[in-house]
Design an enzyme around this catalytic site. Structure first.
Site, PDB file in Angstrom:
ATOM      1  N   ARG A  12      27.688  43.885  52.850  1.00 29.55           N
ATOM      2  CA  ARG A  12      27.012  45.394  53.091  1.00 29.55           C
ATOM      3  C   ARG A  12      27.737  46.253  54.171  1.00 29.55           C
ATOM      4  NH1 ARG A  12      20.738  45.805  53.165  1.00 29.55           N
ATOM      5  NH2 ARG A  12      20.974  44.682  55.159  1.00 29.55           N
ATOM      6  N   ASP A  13      28.839  45.672  54.630  1.00 32.70           N
ATOM      7  CA  ASP A  13      29.604  46.666  55.689  1.00 32.70           C
ATOM      8  C   ASP A  13      30.945  46.353  55.521  1.00 32.70           C
ATOM      9  OD1 ASP A  13      29.635  48.560  57.502  1.00 32.70           O
ATOM     10  OD2 ASP A  13      29.067  47.190  59.186  1.00 32.70           O
TER      11      ASP A  13
END
Length: 196
Positions: A12-13
């Protein structure tokens, strides 16, 4: 990234600051502060928007669920950034980035850097597809596409070591063995690559 997904996690990043290269030349993906178990992706919609806005997949701005596809979109942004020093969709605030996605204001990679091989651009374009179903089905599929473009033999797909629970280091990566381009301190994504 394939090793992260194989371990049952969504990162997610994925972004330039999360990728490190050690003295042995191994590439590591760290910074799992926004990571969640893969099965929780469906429970974390727009109300739990996490990640760096310029790297977020467009569906995440519209209450979409994080998925391997949204991680792959971020990988596309990372590759775009590494070869151009720019982002495909811009904005100074989260709202501006959301509007840019809604308005379809993506800068095609050849406009950001005109000398890139067509086959590489096609890989990045597929990663950046607005519809997640049009992206690659997995990080392994991306690796295979990049390997095929570079005409290199397929190697370890998801061989990885977990270091202290905080980082996954891939022992071999498709960029390994290439020299850094003279024009920049960016990873060697195009050095020695065939012209198309």
């Amino acid at each position: 990234l394939g090793a992260v997904h194989a371990a049952g996690l969504l990162h997610r990043d994925v972004k330039a600051q999360s990728v490190k290269r050690d003295d042995a030349g191994r590439i590591g993906l760290g910074d799992f502060g926004t990571g969640i178990p893969l099965e929780q992706g469906g429970d974390a919609g727009g109300r739990d928007l996490a990640g760096t806005p310029l790297y977020l997949a467009p569906e995440l701005f519209d209450d979409g669920r994080p998925s391997t596809g949204s991680d792959l979109y971020s990988l596309g942004v990372l590759l775009y950034f590494l070869v151009s020093g720019k982002y495909p969709v811009g904005g100074r605030t989260l709202a501006e980035v959301r509007r840019a996605h809604r308005d379809g204001r993506r800068i095609p990679l050849p406009e950001a850097r005109v000398d890139l091989p067509r086959r590489f651009v096609a890989i990045v374009d597929r990663l950046l597809a607005t519809d997640p179903r049009q992206r690659f089905p997995s990080a392994l599929a991306v690796e295979n596409a990049l390997d095929a473009w570079l005409r290199r033999p397929r190697h370890m797909a998801a061989a990885a070591t977990v270091l202290g629970g905080s980082a996954i280091v891939v022992s071999s990566l498709w960029v390994g063995g290439f020299r850094w381009p003279a024009w920049s301190a960016r990873p060697p994504i195009l050095a020695g690559a065939p012209p198309n």
